[in-house]
Structures are given as structure tokens and as C-alpha cells.
Design an enzyme around this catalytic site. Structure first.
Site, PDB file in Angstrom:
ATOM      1  N   GLU A  51       0.820  -1.212   0.000  1.00  7.75           N
ATOM      2  CA  GLU A  51       0.000   0.000   0.000  1.00  7.75           C
ATOM      3  C   GLU A  51       0.855   1.263   0.000  1.00  7.75           C
ATOM      4  OE1 GLU A  51      -2.640  -0.714   3.383  1.00  7.75           O
ATOM      5  OE2 GLU A  51      -4.042  -1.704   2.022  1.00  7.75           O
ATOM      6  N   ARG A  76       5.763  -7.773   8.414  1.00  2.00           N
ATOM      7  CA  ARG A  76       4.372  -8.099   8.057  1.00  2.00           C
ATOM      8  C   ARG A  76       4.270  -8.753   6.677  1.00  2.00           C
ATOM      9  NH1 ARG A  76       0.609  -3.814   7.885  1.00  2.00           N
ATOM     10  NH2 ARG A  76      -1.042  -4.848   9.027  1.00  2.00           N
ATOM     11  N   TRP A 135      -8.964  -2.669  -5.375  1.00  6.75           N
ATOM     12  CA  TRP A 135      -9.560  -1.717  -4.428  1.00  6.75           C
ATOM     13  C   TRP A 135     -11.065  -1.590  -4.650  1.00  6.75           C
ATOM     14  CZ3 TRP A 135      -5.369   2.769  -4.611  1.00  6.75           C
ATOM     15  CH2 TRP A 135      -4.241   2.336  -3.879  1.00  6.75           C
ATOM     16  N   ASP A 142      -8.262  -9.217   4.169  1.00 12.12           N
ATOM     17  CA  ASP A 142      -8.017  -8.065   5.031  1.00 12.12           C
ATOM     18  C   ASP A 142      -9.004  -7.935   6.180  1.00 12.12           C
ATOM     19  OD1 ASP A 142      -7.013  -5.773   6.053  1.00 12.12           O
ATOM     20  OD2 ASP A 142      -7.152  -4.587   4.227  1.00 12.12           O
ATOM     21  N   GLU A 191     -12.575  -2.087  12.151  1.00 11.76           N
ATOM     22  CA  GLU A 191     -12.584  -1.369  10.874  1.00 11.76           C
ATOM     23  C   GLU A 191     -13.682  -1.882   9.937  1.00 11.76           C
ATOM     24  OE1 GLU A 191      -8.832  -1.555   8.807  1.00 11.76           O
ATOM     25  OE2 GLU A 191      -9.612  -0.495   7.066  1.00 11.76           O
TER      26      GLU A 191
HETATM   27  C1  BDP Z   1      -6.068  -2.101   5.944  1.00 13.30           C
HETATM   28  C2  BDP Z   1      -6.379  -0.740   6.493  1.00 13.30           C
HETATM   29  C3  BDP Z   1      -5.205   0.206   6.342  1.00 13.30           C
HETATM   30  C4  BDP Z   1      -3.971  -0.435   6.952  1.00 13.30           C
HETATM   31  C5  BDP Z   1      -3.735  -1.786   6.319  1.00 13.30           C
HETATM   32  C6  BDP Z   1      -2.584  -2.540   6.951  1.00 13.30           C
HETATM   33  O1  BDP Z   1      -7.495  -0.206   5.818  1.00 13.30           O
HETATM   34  O2  BDP Z   1      -5.531   1.402   6.990  1.00 13.30           O
HETATM   35  O3  BDP Z   1      -2.858   0.375   6.785  1.00 13.30           O
HETATM   36  O4  BDP Z   1      -4.874  -2.594   6.490  1.00 13.30           O
HETATM   37  O5  BDP Z   1      -2.853  -3.475   7.689  1.00 13.30           O
HETATM   38  O6  BDP Z   1      -7.091  -2.978   6.320  1.00 13.30           O
HETATM   39  O7  BDP Z   1      -1.434  -2.226   6.715  1.00 13.30           O
END
Ligand code: BDP
Length: 721
Positions: free
Chosen positions: A312, A345, A564, A386, A414
Site C-alpha cells: 500500500e 508483516r 480496491w 483483510d 474497521e
Molecule cells: C487495511 C487498512 C489500512 C492499513 C492496512 C494494513 O485499511 O488502513 O494500513 O490494512 O494493515 O485494512 O497495513
């Protein structure tokens, strides 16, 4: 005479009022309220059994234990119990000491059990001979503190103290919270106010909240905290900020909590003035070594770094055509002399792999198995997409036997109703932990992968993305506190059931009254399944609003990157709905062990929880209960929303049983939850109906709004974004 009568009457009235109303509460105390035990005979019995407390030793950790006991026992029993510091003076009551300080009481404890306590475990036991004593012992001071919290929990949940024999040892070594907190105090995906870290006033000002945060964590065994967002800022690695981190580390140390930071991979450029952050460049490596030296000089027990790289938009080793292991090992080398660790990660996905985001972490990381240094752990989200309301377990679990894998759960909601929905997450956590990967035969559960037992790893752990902010009650929704509690309890002992944990939490946080416990336990335990029904039934996923992730938006198809867009995930069209991940589709299923795959591979016998996760299914497909897929989808959405109404009904009669303040908060939040559940239901079904071209089954009320209405809703200031 008349005057004194008036006074007596006034006093009487006051007594009656104070006996019948429940004290107002704002939730700040979390599950450490220590309110007076309402069962009088039990309370008097405790007072008898705890006629004195002897606590040997005075390290900061033991002082913390003493503070907690004084506060706890005074609150719970209403009586001031005498404390002694001297080696055995023979008084009956509670005796607390590490193994070396037990004196003559040591004979009451089998040496093998003391041995088993290890670095963090503890033993609670009642003596069999002589005057009845309750002993809390451990090999370490932190074990004592954990034991004291356990002991207080027994009182809070009104357990008998007769013939105690409890040996408790953590199942996982690292039990961490991951804060996604920014230095400007916003919290990424935080729904409970701003960050509790007041970077501006640190290090000189120590907010009482830091201490209460440490108490709450220690009470459930959490022993590490990553202070900063994974979308990292290199500023936290500069000297003024490290001084602030040092101050926090100092507060947390007595509570057994180590601090960790997120490392921005490009920090050598941004804060070191180098031209590159290439992990194989000597200057870069030296920069990190110097940085580690600087940090450890300030914080000798610093835990290490958590890193999000090449994900990301975050910088990482792939920017220099290096691998994740090159990046991780460079940092690992820098912290190794100080026994630090790197938590790298696995949450990566890139547009270069167009077929299925589900497959990308596995494709990137499996080839690196065996290439990571011994002080690196790879932190894997519970599922491959996610943190969805429901996902099958991540295929990396079981697929990297040479690498210690750490579990990453999301405690902040979230994708599960943020701070307005009552959703108890332990059933989700347990579902994943209990999943059988079959990687080393039957019984190779995710839990056994992450505890290291299947592959003999000594590093092991679990992390939860925190749901904590500076709201009065820490977590926004009063019931969100249960998820913080559950994360800690499960990281300590993953064999506890979701029900046991909920029951404990309710007793400690609200009441021991069965009239309250039974219905609320019931609604907590159903809450996650209900949410799945009204948001993402039958394996649907990632159909929430773009950016803020608040509310439904299955129609979104205009985002720059394909993965996305919600349409990428549900793939609804005139023939059906769902993501074909079988061999005729993306074949993400091939990443699972054949015996796991067998549960999901065939449309006709696929576990229906994951039906649309793995298959593109015709609208007319017959479900196991005989309904068509379309009708079943309608049924799930309506059922889920109706369940929230039932929850509201169950809550209503509980008003006299708890404090007015929290009762009202929850009542109002449940009304919002119902609105949101019907919003999800109506928006999703109206949207999917365009493809199914079928009516709602008879008897279902018509949506109040049109699809166009839902599509136009905007939330520019939704929190956490
Ligand atoms: C997603 C979130 C984002 C995080 C990302 C992560 O929307 O804000 O930065 O995971 O885990 O679910 O790095």
C-alpha cells in the site's frame, strides 16, 4: 426533637437511595472496577479468609502488585486489610512471594510446579496444613503481578477461594498490541478518539492514562506494545521522540510491557540523509546499526521493530529489487546484539499480480521460507484478504514451517461496525485459531502453528491492532472493551472458550447478577454471526465503502487499482455472484492443503460459510436447506438485521440491573446498529437484485429507500480514515 426526627428520616432516605441505585460509571475503569461485592455473605467470607496480606519484596513490579491489591481488596471487600512486609509472621491470609522468598511455606509447593511457572507463569494455591493460607507465587516478579490480577479476578467473578490450585503459564511468548497511532495523534482506523500517546507533552508529563493502560494490559497478560502506525513516520526514530518513547517504556516496564516501534524502511534517507535505503548497502546497514545502538542505550529492553514494507505504497526492499528477507535480515542484524526482534508483516499485495489479491502474500513469502534470520518473525493477518467479518484462515499458516509466524488480528472494528456495532470478536479469533491447516496431519491447527509447537519455534506470538483511544471509556463502544480483553486472554491461553472470556468480562465490567449475565452473554456470543449476516453473508467480502470503509458500497468500480474495487470481490453478474477461486478460476484454493481444499472445492459440498469466497454461484443454485441462493441471501440479510432488533429487545429490560449511564449509551448505540444493519441489508440486496432479477421472497418488508439514494450517501469526515 422534630429536628432530629427529620435528620434520621433524611439519613434513612439516603441509605435507601444508595442501596437501590447503581453508581454511575463512565467505563474508564474497564474491567478493573473493583466495586463492592454485592453478595454480603460471600464478601464477609472473603474478609475472613483474607485477614492479612503478606507481600515479600519491593521491586517496582511488586509495588505495582501491591498497589493493585490494596485498591482491589479495599474496593471489593470494603474492608481495609492489613499488609505485612516481613518474612512469614504466621498470620493467616494471603501470602505473596517469588519462589526464593517463600521461606517455610515452600514445602507446600511441589518443586516441579514452581519450575513450570517459567518466566511469566504463576501458581495460586491454598496450604493444606497449619493455618489456612493462600499463596501466590512465581519464579519472577512479573509472574507475581499476573498472579495477583488472576487472584483479584477470582474475587471480581465471585469464585470460591477454598482449596485453590491454579497453575497458569502463557501459551504464547509475545502478546502484543499494535497501535496504528500517528504522531499527530490521529489513529488510523481508530474509532475511539485520538491517540492516548500525547507526544507533545512527553517525556515530561506522564498522563495517568499511561499507567492505567499498563495495568489493563498486564491484567490480561499483554506484554508488548507497538506504539506507532505501520504506515510509519521516520520522525519517531529521532532523538527527541526516542526520549518520549523512553518515558513510556519506563512507565510500562514494571508491568512487564516492552515497547516496540514501527520502522519506516526509508528512514535512512528521510532522517539519515542517505541517498538510498537499499538493505544491501553498507552505509544503510550501518545507519540501522547505529540507530539500534542509540535506541538500546535509552531503552535497554526495547522489543524491536514492526515493519510494513512494499505494501500500500510503503517503501521497502523491493524498491531496490531486494526481497522481504533481505530487508528483514538487515534490521534483524542491527537489533540482534541487544536481543531485539523484527516483526515483518506479510500484508502485501501488488497490482503486478492481477489474478487474485488472495494469492499474493503466499506467492511472495513461501519462497522465502528458511531465508529469514533467527530473530525475525513474519506477522500474518488472520485471513488472506483483510480482516473481513469472516475469512478462511490465511494459507500462509502451515506453509512456512521454517519461519515463526505471528498472528495479527484486528481488534479495532474497521470492517465490523467500527464503534457503533456491538460485536464480540472472540468467536472470530477462535474460529481462526481452531482452523485445521492439515499441514502436518490432522490437528495442525493455526493455534499450533503460531505457538511454535508444530515446527519447534521458540519465538511465537499474537498481536491485535488496538481499538484504544482517548475516549472516556477507551474503546468507544462499551462492549468494544471486551475485544481488547479477549485478545489478551486468548494470547495467554488460546484454549479458553469465547463464552468463558465473555462471561468473565461481563462479570468484571458490569455485574455478577445472573439476570443480567445470561441474556447479555447470549447476545454477545451471537453478535459476530449476526453481523456477518447483515454485512457479508455466505462468504461475501470487501464490499464496504471506499476509503473510510463505513457502510456498504458493493457498486464501487472506479478505483485506480482493480483490487480496491468491491466489484472485484463479489463479481455479481446475470449468471450469479462470488469469486471463483477454484482451479477453473484464480486457483487460490491450491494454496491450501488438499484435505482443507476438499471442504471448499466442490460447489455442491462447499462449507456454505465460504461459498461465495470460493465460487461464482448461479442465483438459482440450491442451498443445503433447499432455498435458492438468491432467497438465502435475502434471508441472511433480513435475519441479520432482525437479530439486532432482538438484541435491542433483550437489552431493554436490563435497565435496573446496571448503571444508567452505560445502559443508555448501549441502548442508543444499538439503535444506530439497527439502522446500519438495515442500511447494509437494503443497499446490498437492491444492488444485487439488478443482477439476480428476482423479487424479495414474500413477507419481507420493502426497502425504505432506492439504490440511488444509497449510492449518493457520503461520509467525508467518517472517523479513522
Ligand atoms: C487495511 C487498512 C489500512 C492499513 C492496512 C494494513 O485499511 O488502513 O494500513 O490494512 O494493515 O485494512 O497495513
Amino acid at each position: 426533637m422534630a429536628q432530629s426526627k427529620k435528620i434520621t428520616f433524611g439519613l434513612l432516605l439516603l441509605l435507601v437511595i444508595s442501596a437501590t441505585t447503581v453508581k454511575a460509571e463512565n467505563g474508564y475503569e474497564l474491567w478493573l472496577r473493583y466495586n463492592r461485592i454485592s453478595n454480603t455473605s460471600l464478601r464477609l467470607n472473603y474478609i475472613r479468609q483474607l485477614s492479612s496480606v503478606t507481600l515479600i519484596g519491593h521491586s517496582p513490579t511488586l509495588q505495582a502488585a501491591k498497589y493493585e491489591l490494596i485498591k482491589g481488596l479495599k474496593g471489593l471487600t470494603g474492608s481495609k486489610i492489613p499488609f505485612f512486609k516481613k518474612q512469614d509472621n504466621g498470620s493467616p491470609g494471603l501470602f505473596i512471594a517469588t519462589a526464593g522468598n517463600l521461606g517455610s511455606l515452600k514445602k507446600n509447593i511441589p518443586p516441579s510446579q514452581l519450575q513450570q511457572c517459567g518466566n511469566e507463569g504463576y501458581l495460586l494455591t491454598t496450604t493444606k496444613t497449619g493455618s489456612k493460607r493462600i499463596i501466590i507465587t512465581a519464579q519472577s516478579d512479573i509472574g507475581i503481578l499476573y498472579g495477583v490480577f488472576h487472584f483479584l479476578r477470582l474475587l471480581q467473578t465471585e469464585q470460591s477461594l477454598d482449596n485453590l490450585h491454579i497453575l497458569s503459564v502463557p501459551g504464547l511468548k509475545l502478546r502484543l498490541l499494535n497501535h496504528w497511532d500517528n504522531l499527530n495523534r490521529t489513529v488510523e482506523r481508530g474509532y475511539a478518539g485520538f491517540s492516548i500517546w500525547n507526544w507533545h507533552t512527553l517525556p515530561a508529563y506522564i498522563d495517568q492514562r499511561y499507567i492505567d493502560y499498563a495495568r489493563a494490559n498486564a491484567s490480561v497478560g499483554i506484554n508488548g506494545t507497538v506504539l506507532t502506525n505501520v504506515n510509519a513516520n521516520a520522525t519517531v526514530l529521532t532523538q527527541p521522540y526516542l526520549q518520549k518513547v523512553k518515558a513510556l517504556a519506563g512507565v510500562f516496564r514494571p508491568y512487564g510491557i516492552k515497547v516496540y516501534l514501527t520502522a519506516r524502511f526509508s528512514a535512512p534517507i528521510e532522517s539519515g540523509g542517505l541517498k538510498t535505503a537499499d538493505p544491501l548497502n553498507e552505509q544503510v546497514r550501518q545507519w540501522w546499526k547505529d540507530k539500534a545502538k542509540e535506541i538500546y542505550a535509552l531503552i535497554p529492553d526495547f522489543g524491536g521493530f514492526l515493519v510494513k514494507a512494499n505494501s500500500e505504497g510503503q517503501p521497502g526492499p523491493q524498491d531496490y529489487k531486494r526481497t522481504h528477507s533481505d530487508g528483514a535480515n538487515m534490521l534483524a542484524e542491527a537489533v540482534a546484539p541487544y536481543k531485539g526482534i523484527i516483526i515483518w508483516r506479510a500484508f502485501v499485495y501488488a497490482s503486478e499480480n492481477p489474478t487474485d489479491r488472495h494469492k499474493q502474500a503466499y506467492d511472495d513469502f513461501v519462497p522465502l521460507d528458511g531465508k529469514f534470520s533467527s530473530n525475525v518473525m513474519v506477522q500474518v493477518k488472520n485471513g488472506a484478504i483483510d480482516f473481513m467479518p469472516r475469512e478462511p484462515f490465511h494459507p500462509l499458516f502451515g506453509a512456512m514451517p521454517k519461519t515463526p509466524l505471528m498472528m495479527e488480528f484486528q481488534v479495532t472494528q474497521e470492517y465490523l461496525g467500527q464503534s457503533t456495532n456491538l460485536v464480540y470478536l472472540a468467536p472470530l479469533f477462535k474460529e481462526v485459531l481452531d482452523s485445521d491447516t492439515r499441514s502436518r496431519g490432522k490437528g495442525s491447527t493455526v493455534a499450533k502453528i503460531i505457538d511454535g509447537s508444530l515446527d519447534s519455534h521458540t519465538l511465537n506470538g499474537m498481536a491485535g491492532v488496538a481499538n484504544i483511544g482517548n475516549d472516556l471509556n477507551w474503546c468507544g463502544h462499551p462492549f468494544a472493551q471486551a475485544n481488547w480483553f479477549a485478545l489478551g486472554r486468548l494470547a495467554w491461553n488460546y484454549s479458553l472458550s469465547a463464552e468463558q472470556i465473555a462471561q468473565e468480562w461481563l462479570q468484571m465490567t458490569f455485574s455478577n447478577d445472573k439476570k443480567f449475565l445470561q441474556p447479555v452473554l447470549n447476545l454477545m456470543l451471537k453478535s459476530r454471526e449476526n453481523l456477518v449476516d447483515y454485512m457479508n453473508p455466505l462468504g461475501l467480502h470487501h464490499i464496504m465503502g471506499t476509503g473510510h470503509h463505513y457502510g456498504p458500497a458493493p457498486w464501487v468500480n472506479d478505483q485506480r487499482r482493480p483490487e480496491w474495487n468491491p466489484v472485484y470481490y463479489h463479481k455479481a453478474d446475470s449468471t450469479g455472484i462470488g469469486f471463483n477461486r477454484t482451479a477453473t478460476g484464480s486457483n487460490a484454493l491450491s494454496q491450501y492443503h488438499p484435505e482443507v481444499r476438499a471442504h471448499w472445492e466442490q460447489l455442491d459440498n462447499c462449507d456454505e460459510k465460504y461459498l461465495l469466497w470460493f465460487h461464482h454461484v448461479p442465483w438459482t443454485h440450491l442451498m443445503k436447506n433447499g432455498r435458492t441462493l438468491w432467497n438465502e441471501l435475502c434471508y441472511r440479510y433480513y435475519n441479520g438485521a432482525a437479530a439486532v432488533q432482538k438484541m435491542q429487545e433483550a437489552w431493554k429490560p436490563l435497565e435496573p440491573l446496571i448503571d444508567q449511564e452505560r445502559f443508555d449509551q448501549i441502548r442508543q448505540l444499538m439503535a444506530i446498529q439497527y439502522q446500519e444493519a438495515t442500511w447494509w441489508r437494503d443497499a446490498c440486496l437492491l444492488y444485487f437484485q439488478q443482477f439476480s432479477k428476482q423479487p424479495l421472497p414474500t413477507g419481507f418488508e420493502k426497502p425504505e429507500h432506492t439504490l440511488e439514494y444509497f449510492k449518493k450517501l457520503r461520509f467525508p469526515y467518517a472517523p479513522g480514515n
